[in-house]
Design an enzyme around this catalytic site. Structure first.
Site, PDB file in Angstrom:
ATOM      1  NE  ARG A 106     -36.392  42.833 -49.837  1.00  0.00           N
ATOM      2  CZ  ARG A 106     -35.815  42.885 -51.037  1.00  0.00           C
ATOM      3  NH1 ARG A 106     -34.953  43.840 -51.326  1.00  0.00           N
ATOM      4  NH2 ARG A 106     -36.105  41.978 -51.950  1.00  0.00           N
ATOM      5  CG  HIS A 133     -35.831  36.662 -52.143  1.00  0.00           C
ATOM      6  ND1 HIS A 133     -37.079  37.244 -51.990  1.00  0.00           N
ATOM      7  CD2 HIS A 133     -35.132  37.483 -52.982  1.00  0.00           C
ATOM      8  CE1 HIS A 133     -37.121  38.364 -52.707  1.00  0.00           C
ATOM      9  NE2 HIS A 133     -35.963  38.529 -53.319  1.00  0.00           N
ATOM     10  CD  GLN A 136     -35.922  36.796 -57.486  1.00  0.00           C
ATOM     11  OE1 GLN A 136     -35.959  37.936 -57.078  1.00  0.00           O
ATOM     12  NE2 GLN A 136     -36.010  36.507 -58.775  1.00  0.00           N
ATOM     13  CG  ASP A 229     -28.047  36.472 -54.679  1.00  0.00           C
ATOM     14  OD1 ASP A 229     -28.169  37.592 -55.211  1.00  0.00           O
ATOM     15  OD2 ASP A 229     -28.417  36.228 -53.510  1.00  0.00           O
ATOM     16  CB  CYS A 269     -32.616  37.134 -57.486  1.00  0.00           C
ATOM     17  SG  CYS A 269     -31.249  37.607 -56.411  1.00  0.00           S
ATOM     18  NE  ARG A 297     -39.761  38.895 -56.811  1.00  0.00           N
ATOM     19  CZ  ARG A 297     -39.028  39.659 -56.000  1.00  0.00           C
ATOM     20  NH1 ARG A 297     -37.824  40.053 -56.352  1.00  0.00           N
ATOM     21  NH2 ARG A 297     -39.486  40.015 -54.802  1.00  0.00           N
TER      22      ARG A 297
HETATM   23  N1  NVA Z   1     -28.948  37.633 -51.414  1.00  0.00           N
HETATM   24  C1  NVA Z   1     -29.330  38.989 -51.770  1.00  0.00           C
HETATM   25  C2  NVA Z   1     -30.593  38.974 -52.573  1.00  0.00           C
HETATM   26  C3  NVA Z   1     -31.020  40.327 -53.067  1.00  0.00           C
HETATM   27  C4  NVA Z   1     -32.336  40.294 -53.807  1.00  0.00           C
HETATM   28  C5  NVA Z   1     -29.495  39.827 -50.516  1.00  0.00           C
HETATM   29  O1  NVA Z   1     -30.067  39.346 -49.538  1.00  0.00           O
HETATM   30  O2  NVA Z   1     -29.036  40.971 -50.512  1.00  0.00           O
HETATM   31  N1   CP Z   2     -34.434  40.447 -56.547  1.00  0.00           N
HETATM   32  C1   CP Z   2     -34.889  41.361 -55.662  1.00  0.00           C
HETATM   33  O1   CP Z   2     -35.515  41.041 -54.654  1.00  0.00           O
HETATM   34  O2   CP Z   2     -34.618  42.649 -55.995  1.00  0.00           O
HETATM   35  P1   CP Z   2     -34.799  43.932 -55.065  1.00  0.00           P
HETATM   36  O3   CP Z   2     -33.808  43.814 -53.938  1.00  0.00           O
HETATM   37  O4   CP Z   2     -34.531  45.097 -55.965  1.00  0.00           O
HETATM   38  O5   CP Z   2     -36.202  43.946 -54.535  1.00  0.00           O
END
Ligand code: NVA
Ligand code: CP
Length: 328
Positions: A106, A133, A136, A229, A269, A297
């Site tokens: 990540r 993502h 997801q 989101d 998500c 997930r």
């Molecule tokens: N768009 C959000 C998704 C979190 C799972 C982010 O990147 O923070």
């Molecule tokens: N939806 C998701 O990726 O959650 P986290 O940021 O908690 O991993």
């Protein structure tokens, strides 16, 4: 050839369906797939799971998923390794590939993931970048299949920050699954031309379609699946106060849900901000499937980890045929 999962386009439509089938099978038999345990007398497989950003679901689902497969999850939290500040991506992965069997990362820039994959002989999985993502989306599509029985031909409406990683992934993975994907957001927060063109091209092969609009009503009208989101993604915290007002018309609340198809389901998500991108009544209401989505997930990521290893020829021990994935 080593297969990676860096964007939703890395799986063809047929491959995506195969991974979703495997995820459903793994969900039905959670402890029946021990493909990371290795045959008798050999070691289990280790997966490095690296976080440059915070996480709850991704961290726990990958750790539990690797354990379910009989492997060994190695979580590396933000700031805990030399990656990015003392050591390049290329040098890091040249070391990791000697020791682990898959790298999950990540991070911020998509280019970092592409560079990691370029130097890696083991699969690299995008666990969220600024642009995509894809893990997801596998969970989301599995959830849609469970509640609607299919994905092809359904209409999915995503409202909110239509320029973020989730919007891009809904476009690419949604059309790969044969869906009609509508994304709605304010001017200045719509997906880039490259992603839209790629989604349109793939939609031609699957019967899906793409609509990009600033009209929330046009996106919502009769949709089978609603998704949203956070309006402030990780790394955008400084823009929080500017974003609240401009995104307000794209909230998924009771009025928005009433204009979707009668049996519509609602995805998010998570983490969610009740009263902002989604109302408490909707996320905690009967059409919300967000807890199934979060659970999925686990199953989806077990499937993609297994699938990438198998497709890369890395599950077979020397001299042995590739295992089917099922317990003997
Ligand atoms: N768009 C959000 C998704 C979190 C799972 C982010 O990147 O923070
Ligand atoms: N939806 C998701 O990726 O959650 P986290 O940021 O908690 O991993």
């Amino acid at each position: 050839m080593t297969r990676h999962f860096l964007t939703d386009l890395d799986l063809s439509p047929a491959e995506q369906a195969e991974v979703l089938d495997l995820a459903a099978a793994m969900k039905a038999d959670r402890y029946g797939y021990r493909t990371y345990a290795g045959p008798q007398g050999t070691g289990s497989k280790t997966v490095a799971i690296i976080f440059d950003k915070t996480s709850t679901r991704t961290r726990v689902s990958f750790a539990a998923g690797v354990a379910d497969l009989g492997g060994n999850p190695l979580i590396i939290n933000p700031g805990e390794s030399q990656l990015g500040h003392k050591e390049s991506v290329a040098d890091t992965v040249r070391v990791l590939e000697r020791m682990v069997h898959t790298v999950v990362w990540r991070t911020y820039a998509q280019a970092g993931l592409a560079e990691m994959a370029r130097y890696s002989s083991v699969p690299v999985i995008n666990a969220l970048s600024d642009d995509y993502h894809p893990c997801q989306l596998l969970a989301d599509l599995l959830t849609v299949r469970e509640h609607h029985g299919r994905t092809a031909g359904l209409t999915l409406a995503y409202l909110g920050d239509a320029a973020n990683n989730m919007a891009n992934s809904y476009l690419l993975a949604g059309v790969t699954a044969g869906m009609h994907v509508r994304v709605a957001g304010p001017d200045g927060f719509l997906p880039g031309e490259t992603v839209v063109a790629a989604a349109r091209e793939r939609a031609q092969a699957t019967g899906g379609s793409v609509l990009v609009t600033t009209s929330a009503a046009d996106a919502l009208d009769g949709a089978d699946v609603l998704a949203t989101d956070t309006w402030v993604s990780m790394g955008q915290e400084d823009e929080k106060s500017d974003r609240a007002e401009v995104f307000r018309p794209y909230a998924i609340d009771e009025a928005a849900l009433a204009t979707a198809a009668p049996g519509a389901i609602v995805l998010h998500c998570l983490p969610a901000y009740r009263g902002q991108e989604i109302s408490a009544g909707v996320i905690d209401g009967p059409q919300s499937v967000v807890w199934d989505e979060a659970e999925n997930r686990l199953h989806a990521q077990k499937a993609i980890m297994h699938w990438l290893m198998d497709a890369s020829g890395l599950l077979a021990e020397p001299g042995e045929p590739s295992p089917s994935g099922r317990r003997a």
